[in-house]
Scaffold this motif. Structure first.
Motif, PDB file in Angstrom:
ATOM      1  N   UNK A   1     171.343  21.113  88.968  1.00  0.00           N
ATOM      2  CA  UNK A   1     171.097  20.299  87.893  1.00  0.00           C
ATOM      3  C   UNK A   1     171.038  21.323  86.610  1.00  0.00           C
ATOM      4  N   UNK A   2     170.964  22.531  86.525  1.00  0.00           N
ATOM      5  CA  UNK A   2     170.880  23.105  85.584  1.00  0.00           C
ATOM      6  C   UNK A   2     171.996  22.799  84.423  1.00  0.00           C
ATOM      7  N   UNK A   3     173.224  22.803  84.933  1.00  0.00           N
ATOM      8  CA  UNK A   3     174.279  22.506  83.700  1.00  0.00           C
ATOM      9  C   UNK A   3     174.047  21.032  83.150  1.00  0.00           C
TER      10      UNK A   3
ATOM     11  N   UNK B   1     181.048  26.365  88.877  1.00  0.00           N
ATOM     12  CA  UNK B   1     181.084  25.179  89.472  1.00  0.00           C
ATOM     13  C   UNK B   1     181.814  24.809  90.339  1.00  0.00           C
ATOM     14  N   UNK B   2     181.553  24.403  91.540  1.00  0.00           N
ATOM     15  CA  UNK B   2     182.895  24.291  92.485  1.00  0.00           C
ATOM     16  C   UNK B   2     182.505  22.807  92.866  1.00  0.00           C
ATOM     17  N   UNK B   3     183.571  22.250  93.693  1.00  0.00           N
ATOM     18  CA  UNK B   3     183.738  20.740  94.313  1.00  0.00           C
ATOM     19  C   UNK B   3     182.480  20.465  94.957  1.00  0.00           C
TER      20      UNK B   3
ATOM     21  N   UNK C   1     165.054  13.979  81.767  1.00  0.00           N
ATOM     22  CA  UNK C   1     165.747  13.039  81.344  1.00  0.00           C
ATOM     23  C   UNK C   1     167.080  12.796  82.096  1.00  0.00           C
ATOM     24  N   UNK C   2     167.621  14.009  82.864  1.00  0.00           N
ATOM     25  CA  UNK C   2     168.696  13.935  83.712  1.00  0.00           C
ATOM     26  C   UNK C   2     168.482  13.692  85.113  1.00  0.00           C
ATOM     27  N   UNK C   3     167.146  13.467  85.535  1.00  0.00           N
ATOM     28  CA  UNK C   3     166.888  13.305  86.791  1.00  0.00           C
ATOM     29  C   UNK C   3     165.539  12.517  87.108  1.00  0.00           C
ATOM     30  N   UNK C   4     165.661  11.349  86.962  1.00  0.00           N
ATOM     31  CA  UNK C   4     164.223  10.307  86.878  1.00  0.00           C
ATOM     32  C   UNK C   4     163.210  10.625  87.785  1.00  0.00           C
ATOM     33  N   UNK C   5     163.583  11.096  89.083  1.00  0.00           N
ATOM     34  CA  UNK C   5     162.386  11.425  90.127  1.00  0.00           C
ATOM     35  C   UNK C   5     161.920  12.794  89.862  1.00  0.00           C
TER      36      UNK C   5
ATOM     37  N   UNK D   1     178.263  14.990  90.138  1.00  0.00           N
ATOM     38  CA  UNK D   1     178.411  13.770  89.345  1.00  0.00           C
ATOM     39  C   UNK D   1     177.315  13.547  88.360  1.00  0.00           C
ATOM     40  N   UNK D   2     176.147  13.585  88.934  1.00  0.00           N
ATOM     41  CA  UNK D   2     174.999  13.456  88.159  1.00  0.00           C
ATOM     42  C   UNK D   2     173.725  14.398  88.600  1.00  0.00           C
ATOM     43  N   UNK D   3     172.662  14.322  88.065  1.00  0.00           N
ATOM     44  CA  UNK D   3     171.681  15.326  88.456  1.00  0.00           C
ATOM     45  C   UNK D   3     170.962  14.984  89.493  1.00  0.00           C
TER      46      UNK D   3
END
Length: 476
Positions: free
Chosen positions: A136-138, A72-74, A228-232, A125-127
């Motif tokens: 989104x996998x992490x 994971x990178x910035x 559950x991590x990405x409502x759309x 910060x969020x999916x």
């Protein structure tokens, strides 16, 4: 112990990795992560390493030897740098690896007998903030790690083995089935394998599950599992109506008569030429096939293009009166590298039970026709005489042509004109590029193709015997 419990106990023992396999996998994963972290220390950018997927969560099936490591990178790192640094770390972590490509390049290779993917992504910060699909996998991994204990992991393995056995596991665009992430969410939602089967046996699509009560937009798919991590996002978006119905069918069958065979994938013996001739004699149909060199693209590009091309060919045959009974498209994979990836999330979500990348041989568009020859002429109805200019235009257009008519049938003009294609093979020989085709498939076809008709299609048993065996012995 009832029969259900006996069967799942036996299967559970078979699909659960033993202690030795777990220890070997853990040691290999630690080695890969350590190499990746050492490589990161030499970079001028901060990054971290996380193991994801079923082997990180303890839900993998015995013998599945995939390890997924994400670097994971910035999020402000330019995409070119992400790819460059990601490949640099990947080559250090998997020294004998090769470069593969999902949304962006990553390294795949073997380490101590395990297939390892080392994939760069952004540490968002969020999916919903993802900058590439793999980001989104992490989040998926963390969500499930917090909720799946050893007991629930056993139930997940049963569900995965069942879905594999019935041919509905894998979110690649050939299978269009259940990903590993989706399977784990379903078991988490219903509580265990049996409860999932009980529910699936009574599904009436659309089925909507929303684990975190996001209550977002409608998706329009037969099965909706709101991420559950990405409502759309609908985790089950790739699941075809057929595979949703397939789970319902086999859930009912298994609950009615539990048997270990449900957990064993169906691998029929290749159909012989004589057996295919017997089927065709019995059915009284005539197959036609277009055989060509499959385009050199990854599987998730190839199969949608084959489906589009098959649909175009079927439409052309039907419009010209050749009445397609059933049709399939196949490609011959000469070699492949295993994959464990979500169709829209690349490696890491334990989704795919088939090859992501392959060296292809022949491809074929196979259509079984009820009719392959039509009369030289066809009837073409025009407008009612009463519609004025439109009727006059029709009459004038055909009055000088070499047709029968125009004449009247009731209040309409009618002509009997020559058909553009008298036989199905004429259409495939001369009119193939008039139908809608996938762009890569069309390019391959323009380099040459063969049209096989009737008994000539028996030649296909050499390369596609297993597919033809399934075709002539169809199951739910």
């Amino acid at each position: 112990m009832d029969e259900f419990e006996r069967v799942v106990a036996t299967v559970g023992e078979r699909v659960t990795p033993d202690a030795a396999e777990r220890e070997r996998l853990a040691a290999t994963a630690d080695r890969v992560v350590s190499r990746a972290e050492a490589a990161i220390a030499d970079l001028t950018v901060e990054a971290d390493v996380v193991q994801v997927g079923s082997t990180a969560r303890g839900t993998w099936l015995a013998g599945d030897r995939d390890i997924d490591v994400f670097v994971r990178f910035p999020p402000d790192l330019p995409r070119d740098d992400l790819e460059s640094y990601g490949l640099q770390v990947g080559r250090a972590a998997v020294p004998d690896g090769r470069e593969e490509y999902a949304e962006h390049p990553y390294i795949k290779g073997e380490v101590d007998g395990f297939e390892v993917d080392c994939v760069p992504c952004y540490r968002v910060p969020t999916a919903p903030d993802i900058q590439s699909a793999v980001d989104r996998t992490p989040f998926h991994n963390r969500y499930l790690l917090e909720r799946i204990d050893a007991g629930l992991a056993s139930e997940v393995r049963l569900a995965k083995a069942f879905l594999k056995g019935i041919g509905a596991y894998g979110s690649d665009l050939r299978t269009k089935g259940f990903s590993g992430y989706l399977t784990e969410l379903l078991v988490l939602e219903y509580g265990d394998f049996r409860a999932l089967l009980d529910a699936a046996a009574d599904w009436h699509p659309p089925v909507v599950l929303d684990p975190e009560d996001h209550a977002t937009r409608e998706h329009g798919d037969p099965l909706v599992v709101v991420d559950p991590t990405d409502p759309e996002r609908n985790v089950a978006a790739v699941c075809s109506p057929t595979n949703v119905a397939r789970l319902t069918h086999y859930a009912r069958q298994f609950l009615d008569a539990p048997d270990e065979s449900f957990f064993e994938p169906r691998d029929p013996d290749p159909l012989s030429g004589d057996a295919m001739r017997d089927h065709l004699d019995r059915r009284g149909t005539t197959p036609v096939a277009v055989r060509f060199d499959a385009p050199d693209v990854v599987e998730d590009q190839l199969y949608p293009q084959l489906e589009k091309s098959l649909s175009g060919v079927v439409g052309g045959l039907d419009r010209n009166g050749f009445d397609v009974l059933r049709a399939e498209a196949w490609a011959e994979a000469h070699s492949s590298s295993g994959a464990d990836d979500d169709v829209d999330a690349a490696p890491g979500d334990d989704a795919d039970d088939g090859p992501a990348d392959a060296t292809w041989g022949d491809a074929v568009l196979f259509c079984e026709c009820e009719v392959v020859e039509r009369p030289a002429i066809e009837r073409h109805r025009g407008p009612p005489v009463s519609v004025g200019d439109h009727a006059t235009g029709f009459y004038d257009a055909y009055s000088e042509d070499d047709v029968y008519g125009p004449f009247l049938d009731g209040d309409r003009y009618v002509v009997e004109r020559e058909r553009p294609y008298h036989t199905a093979s004429d259409l495939l020989d001369d009119g193939l590029f008039e139908v809608s085709l996938g762009v890569h498939v069309e390019r391959s076809l323009r380099d040459g193709y063969d049209v096989l008709v009737g008994g000539e299609c028996v030649e296909l048993t050499g390369s596609f015997g297993e597919q033809l065996a399934r075709y002539f012995d169809p199951r739910p």
